[in-house]
Write a protein that holds these residues in place. Structure first.
Motif, mmCIF file in Angstrom:
data_model
loop_
_atom_site.group_PDB
_atom_site.id
_atom_site.type_symbol
_atom_site.label_atom_id
_atom_site.label_comp_id
_atom_site.label_asym_id
_atom_site.label_seq_id
_atom_site.Cartn_x
_atom_site.Cartn_y
_atom_site.Cartn_z
ATOM 1 N N GLU A 175 0.816 -1.203 0.000
ATOM 2 C CA GLU A 175 0.000 0.000 0.000
ATOM 3 C C GLU A 175 0.860 1.268 0.000
ATOM 4 O O GLU A 175 0.442 2.304 -0.514
ATOM 5 N N LEU A 176 2.039 1.190 0.558
ATOM 6 C CA LEU A 176 2.943 2.340 0.540
ATOM 7 C C LEU A 176 3.296 2.720 -0.894
ATOM 8 O O LEU A 176 3.303 3.900 -1.252
ATOM 9 N N VAL A 177 3.543 1.723 -1.721
ATOM 10 C CA VAL A 177 3.845 1.972 -3.137
ATOM 11 C C VAL A 177 2.639 2.612 -3.820
ATOM 12 O O VAL A 177 2.777 3.602 -4.545
ATOM 13 N N VAL A 178 1.446 2.072 -3.570
ATOM 14 C CA VAL A 178 0.221 2.604 -4.163
ATOM 15 C C VAL A 178 -0.023 4.022 -3.667
ATOM 16 O O VAL A 178 -0.373 4.920 -4.436
ATOM 17 N N ASN A 179 0.170 4.237 -2.368
ATOM 18 C CA ASN A 179 -0.042 5.560 -1.788
ATOM 19 C C ASN A 179 0.883 6.596 -2.435
ATOM 20 O O ASN A 179 0.457 7.726 -2.714
ATOM 21 N N ASN A 180 2.123 6.234 -2.673
ATOM 22 C CA ASN A 180 3.053 7.155 -3.313
ATOM 23 C C ASN A 180 2.601 7.504 -4.729
ATOM 24 O O ASN A 180 2.735 8.653 -5.163
ATOM 25 N N LYS A 181 2.060 6.531 -5.451
ATOM 26 C CA LYS A 181 1.545 6.792 -6.793
ATOM 27 C C LYS A 181 0.344 7.730 -6.742
ATOM 28 O O LYS A 181 0.219 8.651 -7.551
ATOM 29 N N LEU A 182 -0.550 7.499 -5.777
ATOM 30 C CA LEU A 182 -1.718 8.369 -5.629
ATOM 31 C C LEU A 182 -1.305 9.780 -5.218
ATOM 32 O O LEU A 182 -1.879 10.767 -5.688
ATOM 33 N N LYS A 183 -0.320 9.880 -4.360
ATOM 34 C CA LYS A 183 0.182 11.189 -3.944
ATOM 35 C C LYS A 183 0.764 11.941 -5.140
ATOM 36 O O LYS A 183 0.500 13.132 -5.325
ATOM 37 N N GLU A 184 1.530 11.246 -5.939
ATOM 38 C CA GLU A 184 2.114 11.841 -7.144
ATOM 39 C C GLU A 184 1.015 12.298 -8.113
ATOM 40 O O GLU A 184 1.090 13.387 -8.676
ATOM 41 N N ALA A 222 -2.095 13.094 -7.319
ATOM 42 C CA ALA A 222 -2.780 14.241 -6.724
ATOM 43 C C ALA A 222 -1.965 15.523 -6.920
ATOM 44 O O ALA A 222 -2.537 16.580 -7.211
ATOM 45 N N GLN A 223 -0.659 15.433 -6.771
ATOM 46 C CA GLN A 223 0.194 16.606 -6.985
ATOM 47 C C GLN A 223 0.129 17.073 -8.440
ATOM 48 O O GLN A 223 0.087 18.269 -8.717
ATOM 49 N N THR A 224 0.094 16.137 -9.360
ATOM 50 C CA THR A 224 -0.021 16.475 -10.781
ATOM 51 C C THR A 224 -1.358 17.142 -11.068
ATOM 52 O O THR A 224 -1.418 18.148 -11.793
ATOM 53 N N LEU A 225 -2.436 16.607 -10.505
ATOM 54 C CA LEU A 225 -3.763 17.205 -10.698
ATOM 55 C C LEU A 225 -3.829 18.603 -10.089
ATOM 56 O O LEU A 225 -4.423 19.514 -10.677
ATOM 57 N N LEU A 226 -3.211 18.783 -8.931
ATOM 58 C CA LEU A 226 -3.194 20.092 -8.283
ATOM 59 C C LEU A 226 -2.439 21.110 -9.135
ATOM 60 O O LEU A 226 -2.913 22.231 -9.337
ATOM 61 N N LYS A 227 -1.296 20.720 -9.653
ATOM 62 C CA LYS A 227 -0.517 21.622 -10.503
ATOM 63 C C LYS A 227 -1.302 21.991 -11.751
ATOM 64 O O LYS A 227 -1.334 23.150 -12.168
ATOM 65 N N SER A 228 -1.976 21.013 -12.335
ATOM 66 C CA SER A 228 -2.784 21.265 -13.528
ATOM 67 C C SER A 228 -3.919 22.241 -13.225
ATOM 68 O O SER A 228 -4.192 23.153 -14.006
ATOM 69 N N ALA A 229 -4.570 22.060 -12.082
ATOM 70 C CA ALA A 229 -5.658 22.963 -11.698
ATOM 71 C C ALA A 229 -5.135 24.378 -11.468
ATOM 72 O O ALA A 229 -5.768 25.359 -11.874
#
Length: 105
Positions: free
Chosen positions: A69-78, A80-87
């Protein structure tokens, strides 16, 4: 991102269903509606479910599950950061466009 990046061999069915909903909620490049609120709500639900799974699991399973789940969480965090930058970029472009329109009125 695809479903295979969120699911792993220890993913319970309930988490797999939530992962599918997260993938469906991701904004598409040509989508006018952002879907960010839905994405956020699903991520919060996912976190609560993962915490619940970890709390009720045997120590060996919990350790193995947490590692995956740590690996998955890091992907989701990445993501989310990409979506935030795009917004932020979209909002900045909108503000500049509005200023340019006012200038030519």
């Amino acid at each position: 991102m695809n479903l295979n990046e969120l699911n792993h061999d220890l993913t319970p069915d309930a988490l797999g269903v939530l992962n599918a909903q997260i993938i469906d909620a991701l904004p598409q490049p040509d989508d006018a509606s952002s879907g960010f609120k839905t994405f956020y709500e699903l991520i919060v639900q996912r976190d609560a479910l993962v915490q619940q799974i970890l709390a009720g699991a045997e120590p060996e399973f919990a350790q193995a599950f947490a590692g995956k789940e740590l690996v998955v969480n890091n992907k989701l965090k990445e993501l989310a950061q990409t979506l935030l930058k795009s917004a932020k970029d979209d909002a900045s472009h909108f503000i500049r466009s509005q200023a340019a329109i006012k200038k030519y009125k």
